[in-house]
Design a protein around this motif. Sequence first.
Motif, PDB file in Angstrom:
ATOM      1  N   UNK A  76       0.806  -1.219   0.000  1.00 51.43           N
ATOM      2  CA  UNK A  76       0.000   0.000   0.000  1.00 51.43           C
ATOM      3  C   UNK A  76       0.842   1.274   0.000  1.00 51.43           C
ATOM      4  N   UNK A  77       2.073   1.196   0.491  1.00 52.12           N
ATOM      5  CA  UNK A  77       2.861   2.414   0.711  1.00 52.12           C
ATOM      6  C   UNK A  77       4.069   2.558  -0.199  1.00 52.12           C
ATOM      7  N   UNK A  78       4.504   1.482  -0.847  1.00 51.20           N
ATOM      8  CA  UNK A  78       5.809   1.519  -1.508  1.00 51.20           C
ATOM      9  C   UNK A  78       5.869   2.539  -2.634  1.00 51.20           C
ATOM     10  N   UNK A  79       4.790   2.712  -3.388  1.00 49.76           N
ATOM     11  CA  UNK A  79       4.816   3.673  -4.490  1.00 49.76           C
ATOM     12  C   UNK A  79       5.052   5.090  -3.972  1.00 49.76           C
ATOM     13  N   UNK A  80       4.369   5.427  -2.881  1.00 47.94           N
ATOM     14  CA  UNK A  80       4.525   6.770  -2.313  1.00 47.94           C
ATOM     15  C   UNK A  80       5.903   6.945  -1.670  1.00 47.94           C
ATOM     16  N   UNK A  81       6.370   5.919  -0.959  1.00 47.56           N
ATOM     17  CA  UNK A  81       7.661   6.021  -0.282  1.00 47.56           C
ATOM     18  C   UNK A  81       8.819   6.044  -1.272  1.00 47.56           C
ATOM     19  N   UNK A  82       8.695   5.249  -2.346  1.00 49.00           N
ATOM     20  CA  UNK A  82       9.779   5.189  -3.338  1.00 49.00           C
ATOM     21  C   UNK A  82       9.837   6.444  -4.185  1.00 49.00           C
ATOM     22  N   UNK A  83       8.703   7.122  -4.340  1.00 47.70           N
ATOM     23  CA  UNK A  83       8.679   8.356  -5.107  1.00 47.70           C
ATOM     24  C   UNK A  83       9.164   8.163  -6.530  1.00 47.70           C
ATOM     25  N   UNK A  84      10.122   8.965  -6.941  1.00 46.47           N
ATOM     26  CA  UNK A  84      10.641   8.902  -8.306  1.00 46.47           C
ATOM     27  C   UNK A  84      11.884   8.029  -8.432  1.00 46.47           C
ATOM     28  N   UNK A  86      14.325   5.235  -9.419  1.00 48.30           N
ATOM     29  CA  UNK A  86      14.386   4.303 -10.547  1.00 48.30           C
ATOM     30  C   UNK A  86      13.927   2.926 -10.078  1.00 48.30           C
ATOM     31  N   UNK A  87      12.987   2.326 -10.819  1.00 50.14           N
ATOM     32  CA  UNK A  87      12.422   1.043 -10.379  1.00 50.14           C
ATOM     33  C   UNK A  87      13.440  -0.098 -10.441  1.00 50.14           C
ATOM     34  N   UNK A  88      14.467   0.017 -11.248  1.00 51.41           N
ATOM     35  CA  UNK A  88      15.535  -0.982 -11.211  1.00 51.41           C
ATOM     36  C   UNK A  88      16.246  -0.926  -9.865  1.00 51.41           C
ATOM     37  N   UNK A  89      16.564   0.269  -9.415  1.00 52.97           N
ATOM     38  CA  UNK A  89      17.216   0.426  -8.113  1.00 52.97           C
ATOM     39  C   UNK A  89      16.343  -0.131  -6.994  1.00 52.97           C
ATOM     40  N   UNK A 131       4.733  -4.341  -7.823  1.00 52.90           N
ATOM     41  CA  UNK A 131       5.334  -3.739  -9.008  1.00 52.90           C
ATOM     42  C   UNK A 131       5.475  -4.709 -10.175  1.00 52.90           C
ATOM     43  N   UNK A 132       5.124  -5.981  -9.993  1.00 55.86           N
ATOM     44  CA  UNK A 132       5.454  -6.994 -10.989  1.00 55.86           C
ATOM     45  C   UNK A 132       4.810  -6.738 -12.346  1.00 55.86           C
ATOM     46  N   UNK A 133       3.522  -6.447 -12.377  1.00 52.88           N
ATOM     47  CA  UNK A 133       2.843  -6.254 -13.661  1.00 52.88           C
ATOM     48  C   UNK A 133       3.360  -5.012 -14.374  1.00 52.88           C
ATOM     49  N   UNK A 134       3.504  -3.908 -13.630  1.00 47.81           N
ATOM     50  CA  UNK A 134       4.008  -2.681 -14.248  1.00 47.81           C
ATOM     51  C   UNK A 134       5.427  -2.869 -14.776  1.00 47.81           C
ATOM     52  N   UNK A 135       6.230  -3.633 -14.066  1.00 45.30           N
ATOM     53  CA  UNK A 135       7.599  -3.894 -14.528  1.00 45.30           C
ATOM     54  C   UNK A 135       7.595  -4.706 -15.806  1.00 45.30           C
ATOM     55  N   UNK A 136       6.750  -5.724 -15.865  1.00 44.76           N
ATOM     56  CA  UNK A 136       6.664  -6.539 -17.081  1.00 44.76           C
ATOM     57  C   UNK A 136       6.311  -5.679 -18.284  1.00 44.76           C
ATOM     58  N   UNK A 196      22.510  -6.954 -14.060  1.00 44.04           N
ATOM     59  CA  UNK A 196      23.070  -7.006 -15.409  1.00 44.04           C
ATOM     60  C   UNK A 196      21.991  -6.831 -16.474  1.00 44.04           C
ATOM     61  N   UNK A 197      20.822  -7.427 -16.267  1.00 48.00           N
ATOM     62  CA  UNK A 197      19.839  -7.560 -17.346  1.00 48.00           C
ATOM     63  C   UNK A 197      18.718  -6.525 -17.334  1.00 48.00           C
ATOM     64  N   UNK A 198      18.406  -5.950 -16.187  1.00 49.66           N
ATOM     65  CA  UNK A 198      17.305  -4.991 -16.149  1.00 49.66           C
ATOM     66  C   UNK A 198      17.761  -3.633 -16.667  1.00 49.66           C
ATOM     67  N   UNK A 199      16.951  -2.974 -17.495  1.00 44.42           N
ATOM     68  CA  UNK A 199      17.297  -1.622 -17.938  1.00 44.42           C
ATOM     69  C   UNK A 199      16.949  -0.612 -16.846  1.00 44.42           C
ATOM     70  N   UNK A 200      17.446   0.595 -17.011  1.00 44.04           N
ATOM     71  CA  UNK A 200      17.029   1.667 -16.117  1.00 44.04           C
ATOM     72  C   UNK A 200      15.539   1.921 -16.316  1.00 44.04           C
ATOM     73  N   UNK A 201      14.802   2.077 -15.214  1.00 47.09           N
ATOM     74  CA  UNK A 201      13.350   2.284 -15.303  1.00 47.09           C
ATOM     75  C   UNK A 201      12.950   3.490 -14.468  1.00 47.09           C
ATOM     76  N   UNK A 202      13.298   4.693 -14.958  1.00 52.01           N
ATOM     77  CA  UNK A 202      12.954   5.910 -14.205  1.00 52.01           C
ATOM     78  C   UNK A 202      11.450   6.161 -14.208  1.00 52.01           C
ATOM     79  N   UNK A 203      10.981   6.873 -13.198  1.00 52.54           N
ATOM     80  CA  UNK A 203       9.572   7.225 -13.081  1.00 52.54           C
ATOM     81  C   UNK A 203       9.423   8.702 -13.417  1.00 52.54           C
ATOM     82  N   UNK A 204       8.580   8.982 -14.408  1.00 50.56           N
ATOM     83  CA  UNK A 204       8.408  10.367 -14.833  1.00 50.56           C
ATOM     84  C   UNK A 204       7.599  11.178 -13.826  1.00 50.56           C
TER      85      UNK A 204
END
Length: 400
Positions: A76-84, A86-89, A131-136, A196-204
């Motif tokens: 419930x909180x991770x999106x707000x806490x993580x903010x912007x 990068x989802x790879x990080x 985050x699994x579906x959005x990451x896919x 190694x394999x995940x690209x950078x996934x910044x949040x706009x």
Amino acid sequence: MNSIQTAVEDMPTNIGVQSAHWSGVFAMGFCVFALIASEFLPVSLLTPLAADLQVSEGLIGQGIAISGAFAVATSLLISRLAGNMDRKTLLLGLTALMGVSGVLIALAPNYAIYMVGRALIGVVVGGFWSMSAATAMRLVANADVPRALAIFNGGNALATVIAAPLGAWLGAMIGWRGAFFCLVPIALIAFIWQWISLPSMPIASKTEISRGLFSLLRQRLVALGMLGVGVFFMGQFALFTYLRPFLETITRLDVAQVTLVLLVIGLAGFIGTLIIGRVIKRGLYQTLITIPLLMAVIAFTLIGFGHWPVVVIGLLGCWGLVSTAAPVGWWAWLARTLPEDAEAGGGLIVATIQLSIALGSTLGGLLFDWNGYQTTFVASASLLLVAAALVFVTAHTKPH
């Protein structure tokens, strides 16, 4: 698979992908395997954990409960806490935290440190799955998202099949601490592979996911369905968490035989996930009603035939067949009920399931310590019957 594809087709298509990152998809599938194995490893090691940490089996079972509780809060909180961030990080941080959890539990000198380790794995579960579906959708093109999600789910299914029996076997060979230590190099491999394999996934921009979650509950159909989901998982884990002491003390199985039973449950569950799509096509609500009814019958029958090993193995095989497939049915229900809010609904169902696992294992542990397995199994069956009734009411509720 069919239900997953339906769900994905209903997702928004506003995320573009320049090139597919299939290695990243497989890396995440491997991480899912490690994550599910970590989450439910205590189920197969309940007895030696309790003996070594000098607490009851019911208290050790609360390790499942605390991981579920922290998963709820995190989802419930991770999106707000993580903010912007990068989802790879963020994914790499969660994977590292999984390894830290394994070390803490393996070295735990007492019950309190064990529970801290279990809380950390709950944070990883809630964050990763939310985050699994959005990451896919960011790793592959929209047309390939169903295959990516199937790979994630493959890691889940593989862990379901082998984690419990492998944990029981490792516990017998190298002890429960050694079994948990084995998760650390697996987490390290997952970390390196994703790095190694995940690209950078910044949040706009920051999305207000949490507001959408709770607004969905104002719809009667959604509220009833989520209540049905919650009660179902409470009933399932009130019983499942305490299978090992039941098998050892009532059915009188040794460690090798308990391992075999857990393997049967896992294999049956894997088969269930392969066939559930065809069953759902014949009637989604009928399937969601039948599954908890069958599980309730099994729970009641185990009380009367718990001393008969062959009967117990057969019953638990049936339990694994239907219980492991049930989440696929609920994801199909979500896609049908909330085609325009699949992401928000997904976060809500993750939180609901994890909270229910926590509540169910807590209730089961309290009843197990208070009055033995019979009371625990009756409570499980009763909850499953209530879940079936709630699904029936949901099926006859008109959407807004």
